[in-house]
Design a protein around this motif. Structure first.
Motif, PDB file in Angstrom:
ATOM      1  N   HIS A  37       0.859  -1.185   0.000  1.00  0.00           N
ATOM      2  CA  HIS A  37       0.000   0.000   0.000  1.00  0.00           C
ATOM      3  C   HIS A  37       0.902   1.243   0.000  1.00  0.00           C
ATOM      4  O   HIS A  37       1.998   1.218   0.581  1.00  0.00           O
ATOM      5  CB  HIS A  37      -0.884  -0.028   1.253  1.00  0.00           C
ATOM      6  CG  HIS A  37      -1.994   0.963   1.245  1.00  0.00           C
ATOM      7  ND1 HIS A  37      -1.795   2.288   1.549  1.00  0.00           N
ATOM      8  CD2 HIS A  37      -3.318   0.828   0.969  1.00  0.00           C
ATOM      9  CE1 HIS A  37      -2.954   2.928   1.475  1.00  0.00           C
ATOM     10  NE2 HIS A  37      -3.888   2.062   1.123  1.00  0.00           N
ATOM     11  N   HIS A  41      -8.301  12.675   8.110  1.00  0.00           N
ATOM     12  CA  HIS A  41      -9.075  11.447   8.293  1.00  0.00           C
ATOM     13  C   HIS A  41      -9.053  11.079   9.770  1.00  0.00           C
ATOM     14  O   HIS A  41      -8.165  11.507  10.511  1.00  0.00           O
ATOM     15  CB  HIS A  41      -8.472  10.319   7.453  1.00  0.00           C
ATOM     16  CG  HIS A  41      -9.450   9.250   7.071  1.00  0.00           C
ATOM     17  ND1 HIS A  41      -9.872   8.272   7.946  1.00  0.00           N
ATOM     18  CD2 HIS A  41     -10.100   9.014   5.908  1.00  0.00           C
ATOM     19  CE1 HIS A  41     -10.723   7.469   7.329  1.00  0.00           C
ATOM     20  NE2 HIS A  41     -10.887   7.894   6.089  1.00  0.00           N
ATOM     21  N   ASP A  74      -6.076  13.827  -2.455  1.00  0.00           N
ATOM     22  CA  ASP A  74      -7.217  13.470  -1.603  1.00  0.00           C
ATOM     23  C   ASP A  74      -6.825  12.313  -0.700  1.00  0.00           C
ATOM     24  O   ASP A  74      -6.594  11.186  -1.161  1.00  0.00           O
ATOM     25  CB  ASP A  74      -8.422  13.079  -2.460  1.00  0.00           C
ATOM     26  CG  ASP A  74      -9.727  13.041  -1.644  1.00  0.00           C
ATOM     27  OD1 ASP A  74      -9.664  12.736  -0.434  1.00  0.00           O
ATOM     28  OD2 ASP A  74     -10.793  13.306  -2.227  1.00  0.00           O
ATOM     29  N   ARG A 106      -8.529  10.591   1.297  1.00  0.00           N
ATOM     30  CA  ARG A 106      -9.544   9.530   1.398  1.00  0.00           C
ATOM     31  C   ARG A 106      -9.262   8.358   0.464  1.00  0.00           C
ATOM     32  O   ARG A 106      -9.728   7.245   0.703  1.00  0.00           O
ATOM     33  CB  ARG A 106     -10.924  10.112   1.119  1.00  0.00           C
ATOM     34  CG  ARG A 106     -11.410  11.084   2.191  1.00  0.00           C
ATOM     35  CD  ARG A 106     -12.629  11.856   1.774  1.00  0.00           C
ATOM     36  NE  ARG A 106     -12.328  12.800   0.685  1.00  0.00           N
ATOM     37  CZ  ARG A 106     -13.149  13.762   0.306  1.00  0.00           C
ATOM     38  NH1 ARG A 106     -14.321  13.911   0.906  1.00  0.00           N
ATOM     39  NH2 ARG A 106     -12.818  14.582  -0.688  1.00  0.00           N
ATOM     40  N   LEU A 107      -8.493   8.585  -0.586  1.00  0.00           N
ATOM     41  CA  LEU A 107      -8.172   7.513  -1.533  1.00  0.00           C
ATOM     42  C   LEU A 107      -7.417   6.370  -0.863  1.00  0.00           C
ATOM     43  O   LEU A 107      -7.510   5.225  -1.291  1.00  0.00           O
ATOM     44  CB  LEU A 107      -7.344   8.075  -2.693  1.00  0.00           C
ATOM     45  CG  LEU A 107      -8.072   9.019  -3.652  1.00  0.00           C
ATOM     46  CD1 LEU A 107      -7.081   9.694  -4.591  1.00  0.00           C
ATOM     47  CD2 LEU A 107      -9.132   8.271  -4.440  1.00  0.00           C
ATOM     48  N   TYR A 108      -6.662   6.679   0.197  1.00  0.00           N
ATOM     49  CA  TYR A 108      -5.879   5.635   0.870  1.00  0.00           C
ATOM     50  C   TYR A 108      -6.752   4.596   1.573  1.00  0.00           C
ATOM     51  O   TYR A 108      -6.304   3.485   1.857  1.00  0.00           O
ATOM     52  CB  TYR A 108      -4.949   6.260   1.919  1.00  0.00           C
ATOM     53  CG  TYR A 108      -3.891   7.160   1.350  1.00  0.00           C
ATOM     54  CD1 TYR A 108      -3.053   6.736   0.326  1.00  0.00           C
ATOM     55  CD2 TYR A 108      -3.721   8.444   1.848  1.00  0.00           C
ATOM     56  CE1 TYR A 108      -2.081   7.575  -0.187  1.00  0.00           C
ATOM     57  CE2 TYR A 108      -2.742   9.288   1.335  1.00  0.00           C
ATOM     58  CZ  TYR A 108      -1.936   8.848   0.314  1.00  0.00           C
ATOM     59  OH  TYR A 108      -0.980   9.669  -0.185  1.00  0.00           O
ATOM     60  N   PHE A 109      -8.005   4.947   1.870  1.00  0.00           N
ATOM     61  CA  PHE A 109      -8.842   4.082   2.692  1.00  0.00           C
ATOM     62  C   PHE A 109     -10.017   3.478   1.915  1.00  0.00           C
ATOM     63  O   PHE A 109     -10.839   2.788   2.494  1.00  0.00           O
ATOM     64  CB  PHE A 109      -9.388   4.876   3.893  1.00  0.00           C
ATOM     65  CG  PHE A 109      -8.303   5.420   4.783  1.00  0.00           C
ATOM     66  CD1 PHE A 109      -7.765   4.640   5.799  1.00  0.00           C
ATOM     67  CD2 PHE A 109      -7.793   6.690   4.595  1.00  0.00           C
ATOM     68  CE1 PHE A 109      -6.753   5.126   6.610  1.00  0.00           C
ATOM     69  CE2 PHE A 109      -6.781   7.188   5.398  1.00  0.00           C
ATOM     70  CZ  PHE A 109      -6.260   6.399   6.414  1.00  0.00           C
ATOM     71  N   GLU A 110     -10.103   3.721   0.616  1.00  0.00           N
ATOM     72  CA  GLU A 110     -11.240   3.239  -0.164  1.00  0.00           C
ATOM     73  C   GLU A 110     -10.994   1.875  -0.797  1.00  0.00           C
ATOM     74  O   GLU A 110     -11.910   1.268  -1.340  1.00  0.00           O
ATOM     75  CB  GLU A 110     -11.580   4.265  -1.257  1.00  0.00           C
ATOM     76  CG  GLU A 110     -12.138   5.568  -0.669  1.00  0.00           C
ATOM     77  CD  GLU A 110     -12.388   6.619  -1.736  1.00  0.00           C
ATOM     78  OE1 GLU A 110     -11.968   6.408  -2.900  1.00  0.00           O
ATOM     79  OE2 GLU A 110     -13.010   7.652  -1.413  1.00  0.00           O
ATOM     80  N   ASN A 111      -9.756   1.382  -0.773  1.00  0.00           N
ATOM     81  CA  ASN A 111      -9.421   0.064  -1.329  1.00  0.00           C
ATOM     82  C   ASN A 111      -9.834  -0.082  -2.790  1.00  0.00           C
ATOM     83  O   ASN A 111     -10.268  -1.155  -3.219  1.00  0.00           O
ATOM     84  CB  ASN A 111     -10.053  -1.046  -0.484  1.00  0.00           C
ATOM     85  CG  ASN A 111      -9.460  -1.139   0.897  1.00  0.00           C
ATOM     86  OD1 ASN A 111      -8.258  -0.954   1.071  1.00  0.00           O
ATOM     87  ND2 ASN A 111     -10.282  -1.399   1.889  1.00  0.00           N
ATOM     88  N   ASP A 112      -9.728   0.988  -3.544  1.00  0.00           N
ATOM     89  CA  ASP A 112     -10.017   0.947  -4.972  1.00  0.00           C
ATOM     90  C   ASP A 112      -8.808   0.333  -5.679  1.00  0.00           C
ATOM     91  O   ASP A 112      -7.716   0.902  -5.672  1.00  0.00           O
ATOM     92  CB  ASP A 112     -10.273   2.364  -5.490  1.00  0.00           C
ATOM     93  CG  ASP A 112     -10.797   2.374  -6.922  1.00  0.00           C
ATOM     94  OD1 ASP A 112     -10.382   1.489  -7.707  1.00  0.00           O
ATOM     95  OD2 ASP A 112     -11.605   3.253  -7.263  1.00  0.00           O
TER      96      ASP A 112
END
Length: 339
Positions: free
Chosen positions: A103, A202, A321, A323-329
């Motif tokens: 990650h 976050h 952004d 938030r991208l680190y926690f969306e598991n996209d």
């Protein structure tokens, strides 16, 4: 009717089961509700009374025999794992699956730790669930101090003395309690604060905090260590600035900014159009903290610093952004497969 019983038994004995397909055929032919064996069960009532008991016994025995044979076939097929497929080409190359990757937060965390380890810092770890002493009291947070409110803490309802750590400074306290100076450690880990989730913040994030305790440690020494770190992390031309700040556990205290790597100092939403991004807080360890941890502040001094990994990764990879680190996209994460 007895001849029919013998005929069905002969068919059962001759039926060959080699795979799950034949096993299902066996069940349908001999054990289903529409099987010939089930039809014989229905014929029992039509047999002469004096022969009914004997015939019923034969049918029942045959039914149990078929069930036992089915169970044996099933166990053998499952144990062997034999599944025949005429379409299977055993010479065909196997399907290639893409390998996973670290990650981006882990990538940056490892890089930060490696930079400080090169100049003598050791890595320590500890629990995410901490007590009030290690998170607040030992770090010079009085019980009614407003700085406690600044942390937006997640407390454990069953025990108000337990909480999710708001910073990895708790590991610094544990280290000072268990080790004697000189101390030179970094404390990486996940921390938790009850904050509004936005592009810049976050409620869950990661920190690496550092601590150096020895004799005659100076603020200038700390500045040079942090400048070395910034240039190792972001390139030799990286510019830094220190701004006066306040932390209960350091005095004097400062916040360190670097020139925004996303916009090159021109201004963007990440740097709030200032051209600078704060990456860490730092300062000289307050004498009260040393005393709380059993270290003589008259003999020893030191500095401490703490930096947020997500913010660091945003600058390094030009991500705007958090938030991208926690969306598991997977589409987002695949970009770091070769980093």
């Amino acid at each position: 009717m007895s001849v029919k019983v013998e005929e069905i038994k002969r068919q059962i004995d001759q039926f060959r089961v080699e795979a799950s397909e034949q096993l299902e055929e066996f069940r349908l032919k001999f054990l289903s509700k529409k099987s010939e064996l089930q039809e014989l069960v229905g014929e029992i009532k039509n047999v002469a009374p004096e022969l009914r008991k004997e015939f019923g016994q034969k049918v029942n025995d045959l039914k149990q025999y078929a069930q036992q044979l089915f169970d044996a076939h099933k166990s053998r097929v499952e144990d062997s794992g034999t599944q025949y497929n005429n379409d299977l080409d055993v010479t065909r190359p196997s399907t290639l699956y893409s390998a996973g990757s670290l990650h981006p937060v882990s990538i940056v965390m490892n890089e930060v730790c490696e930079i400080f380890e090169k100049i003598g810092f050791s890595t320590v770890s500890g629990p995410d669930i901490e007590d009030d002493w290690h998170v607040f009291s030992a770090l010079n947070f009085p019980q009614e101090h407003p700085a406690r409110d600044m942390q937006d803490t997640f407390f454990v309802n069953l025990n108000p003395e337990l909480l999710l750590r708001t910073h990895t400074s708790s590991l610094q306290v544990r280290t000072m309690e268990s080790c004697r100076p000189p101390i030179r450690v970094i404390c990486p880990g996940r921390v938790y604060r009850n904050e509004t989730i936005t592009a810049r913040s976050h409620c869950i994030f990661h920190q690496v905090e550092g601590l150096y305790i020895a004799q005659d440690v100076s603020f200038a020494e700390m500045k040079q260590v942090l400048l070395f770190f910034a240039r190792e992390m972001f390139g030799p031309e990286t510019k830094i600035r220190l701004r006066p700040s306040y932390f209960p556990f350091t005095e004097p205290s400062a916040e360190m900014d670097i020139e925004c790597k996303i916009c090159g100092g021109k201004g963007c939403n990440v740097c709030k159009y200032s051209g600078w991004v704060e990456i860490l807080g730092c300062g000289m360890v307050d004498p009260n903290v040393l005393e709380n941890c059993g270290i003589n502040p008259e003999k020893y001094s030191g500095y401490a610093f703490g930096l947020g990994i997500e913010r660091m990764a945003m600058l390094k990879f030009k991500i705007n952004d958090i938030r991208l680190y926690f969306e598991n996209d997977v589409r987002f994460l695949q970009q770091f497969a070769n980093v």
